[in-house]
Design a protein around this motif. Structure first.
Motif, PDB file in Angstrom:
ATOM      1  N   ALA A   5       0.834  -1.210   0.000  1.00  0.00           N
ATOM      2  CA  ALA A   5       0.000   0.000   0.000  1.00  0.00           C
ATOM      3  C   ALA A   5       0.867   1.257   0.000  1.00  0.00           C
ATOM      4  N   THR A   6       1.978   1.200   0.705  1.00  0.00           N
ATOM      5  CA  THR A   6       2.897   2.345   0.734  1.00  0.00           C
ATOM      6  C   THR A   6       3.483   2.576  -0.653  1.00  0.00           C
ATOM      7  N   TYR A  26       2.174   1.694  -3.530  1.00  0.00           N
ATOM      8  CA  TYR A  26       1.103   2.131  -4.433  1.00  0.00           C
ATOM      9  C   TYR A  26       0.605   3.547  -4.126  1.00  0.00           C
ATOM     10  N   ARG A  27       0.927   4.051  -2.971  1.00  0.00           N
ATOM     11  CA  ARG A  27       0.568   5.439  -2.645  1.00  0.00           C
ATOM     12  C   ARG A  27       1.315   6.397  -3.580  1.00  0.00           C
TER      13      ARG A  27
END
Length: 184
Positions: A44-45, A47-48
């Motif tokens: 998620a980091t 893809y941020r």
């Protein structure tokens, strides 16, 4: 817009991890999972900030191209040796990145983008240097000279930038002078 220190640190970590992986294998073999695992971040980091490793590569290339374009604009009134020397010094400051970006593991179209972007800045200068010459001849001249120039830079970067930047700039300038004298 000011970037939070944590964001800068995270992006720097992702970038350094990506470069470490790019030293080992081609970009098409690098996965988001491998970057996240080695950088010790979650997906998620990653893809941020980026959609995939190619997006990350494009972001890095865009930064470097913007930096070089800015430098080319600043040196518009300098002689070619000073301009080349400035470019070489910037490359030396970021030697690890350029060595990897010019390697066979990176984006094979990076050079073409670099040449195209810089031509858009220098197009008017060529018209002034060679008034009356057709725009297509000026474009060919620019392509001929910059492909030679960038090939020298690529070789210099990939081989560890052992030669002094002044010597490389002088060599490129002498080659440019031979070509320009031949056209006048």
């Amino acid at each position: 817009m000011k970037t939070d220190a944590r964001v800068r640190y995270t992006k720097k970590t992702i970038r350094e991890t990506f470069f470490a992986l790019l030293k080992e294998k081609p970009i098409n073999k690098i996965t988001v999972s491998s970057i996240c695992e080695q950088a010790e971040i979650n997906r998620a980091t990653f893809y941020r900030y980026y959609t995939n490793p190619f997006d990350l590569m494009r972001s890095i290339e865009d930064e470097l191209i913007a930096s070089l374009k800015s430098m080319i604009k600043m040196t518009d009134n300098r002689n070619i040796t000073d301009t080349i020397h400035l470019v070489l010094n910037v490359m030396r400051q970021h030697a690890n990145e350029y060595e990897i970006l010019f390697s066979e593991n990176a984006d094979p179209y990076f050079f073409d983008r670099l040449v195209h972007e810089s031509y858009s800045i220098k197009e008017n200068s060529l018209q002034k240097m060679f008034p009356g010459t057709s725009p297509i001849y000026n474009q060919w001249l620019y392509l001929f000279m910059t492909h030679g120039f960038t090939s020298i830079l690529k070789s210099w970067a990939v081989n560890g930038m052992k030669e002094e930047s002044e010597d490389v700039a002088d060599f490129i300038n002498r080659l440019n002078n031979v070509v320009l004298r031949g056209l006048q």
